[in-house]
Design a protein around this motif. Structure first.
Motif, short mmCIF file in Angstrom:
data_model
loop_
_atom_site.label_atom_id
_atom_site.label_comp_id
_atom_site.label_asym_id
_atom_site.label_seq_id
_atom_site.Cartn_x
_atom_site.Cartn_y
_atom_site.Cartn_z
N GLY A 1 0.82 -1.21 0.00
CA GLY A 1 0.00 0.00 0.00
C GLY A 1 0.85 1.26 0.00
N ASP A 2 0.19 2.40 0.03
CA ASP A 2 0.89 3.67 0.00
C ASP A 2 1.77 3.82 1.22
OD1 ASP A 2 -0.32 4.29 -2.31
OD2 ASP A 2 -1.86 5.60 -1.44
N GLU A 3 3.05 4.05 0.98
CA GLU A 3 4.01 4.27 2.07
C GLU A 3 4.04 3.09 3.05
OE1 GLU A 3 4.86 8.11 2.90
OE2 GLU A 3 4.54 8.23 0.74
N GLY A 4 3.67 1.91 2.58
CA GLY A 4 3.69 0.75 3.47
C GLY A 4 2.70 0.85 4.60
N ALA A 5 1.50 1.31 4.26
CA ALA A 5 0.50 1.59 5.30
C ALA A 5 -0.21 0.34 5.80
CB ALA A 5 -0.52 2.59 4.77
N GLU A 6 -0.07 -0.76 5.06
CA GLU A 6 -0.77 -1.97 5.50
C GLU A 6 0.13 -3.18 5.39
OE1 GLU A 6 -3.50 -3.03 1.84
OE2 GLU A 6 -3.46 -0.88 2.21
N LEU A 7 -0.29 -4.24 6.06
CA LEU A 7 0.46 -5.49 5.98
C LEU A 7 0.26 -6.11 4.61
CD1 LEU A 7 -0.49 -7.10 9.38
CD2 LEU A 7 1.79 -6.41 8.64
#
Lengths: 110, 134
Positions: free
Chosen positions: A49-55
């Protein structure tokens, strides 16, 4: 906040072959940033996800004996002495129905 | 090449048949580095789907820890295709995360016979290998 992290075979390229590494952080998100500072690239295999927002959908992460998806995901709280286990999901299927985002060349999905 | 004993082979086929039309999945574990599939472990398909499988995450944690304790690894990772041939789909390839394992596919699309094939899947490359039942 020292946490032990068990790394699966396929991700040990990021840890110099180590099966167990140590990290710090009071949430899973903070732990991943800390790990990435010494094991560059590891975080990119765990978050999406955007900027590593989710697993990442196909990586299972556990704190002690619990699946972090039921503990708040990346916001899951960590305490001193906790053990984090990373296991790539074992998944697939007969029909190509899965929405697979296009991968970057040389970027292997987990 | 995959060498697998008849009991494990038959257990995989029976599991695939039992769960048809949903996909069945599981592992056969063996001592680390031995390449010998010895311990048959059917897994829950958390998706309960005719087109998709995923090991139940809690069961996977338990089985993977047990393997660690016993110095074992997943020598075979199997699943069934219930309407298509026993060949890894693009989904299977993109999610394969055990380059050292034999990926066994069993197809139950024919009612009277079960296609049983084995592959290596590493770095997005699929290589079929012969299967010897001993």
């Amino acid at each position: 906040m020292a946490v032990q992290v068990r790394v699966p075979t396929i991700l040990r390229t990021y840890t110099g072959g180590a099966k167990l590494v140590e990290g710090t952080g009071d949430t899973l998100a903070a732990l991943f940033l800390d790990l990435d500072s010494r094991h560059s690239g590891l975080r990119g295999r765990l978050v999406a996800g955007d900027e590593g927002a989710e697993l990442h959908r196909f990586v299972n992460i556990y704190i002690n004996d619990e699946d972090v998806r039921f503990l708040g995901g990346l916001d899951a709280k960590l305490g001193d002495g906790d053990e984090v286990t990373i296991l790539p999901a074992v998944a697939g299927g007969g029909v190509d129905a899965l929405p697979v985002p296009s991968s970057r060349p040389g970027h292997r999905r987990i | 090449m995959l060498r697998i004993d008849r009991a494990c082979y038959e257990a995989i086929v029976a599991h695939a048949r039992r769960d048809h039309p949903d996909e069945a999945c599981g592992v056969v574990t063996g001592p680390v580095g031995s390449d010998r599939p010895e311990r048959f472990i059917p897994m829950e398909n958390a998706e309960r789907s005719p087109t998709f499988y995923r090991f139940d995450p809690m069961e996977q944690l338990r089985v993977w820890r047990e393997m660690d304790d016993r110095d074992e690894e997943p020598v075979v990772i199997y699943h069934s295709h219930t309407a298509t041939e026993a060949y890894p789909s693009r989904t299977d390839i993109s999610l394969a995360a055990e380059p050292g394992a034999h990926y066994v596919l069993a197809s139950t699309r024919e009612p009277d016979s079960t296609e049983f094939r084995s592959f290596r899947i590493a770095d997005g490359q699929v290589t079929e290998e012969p299967v010897e039942i001993v």
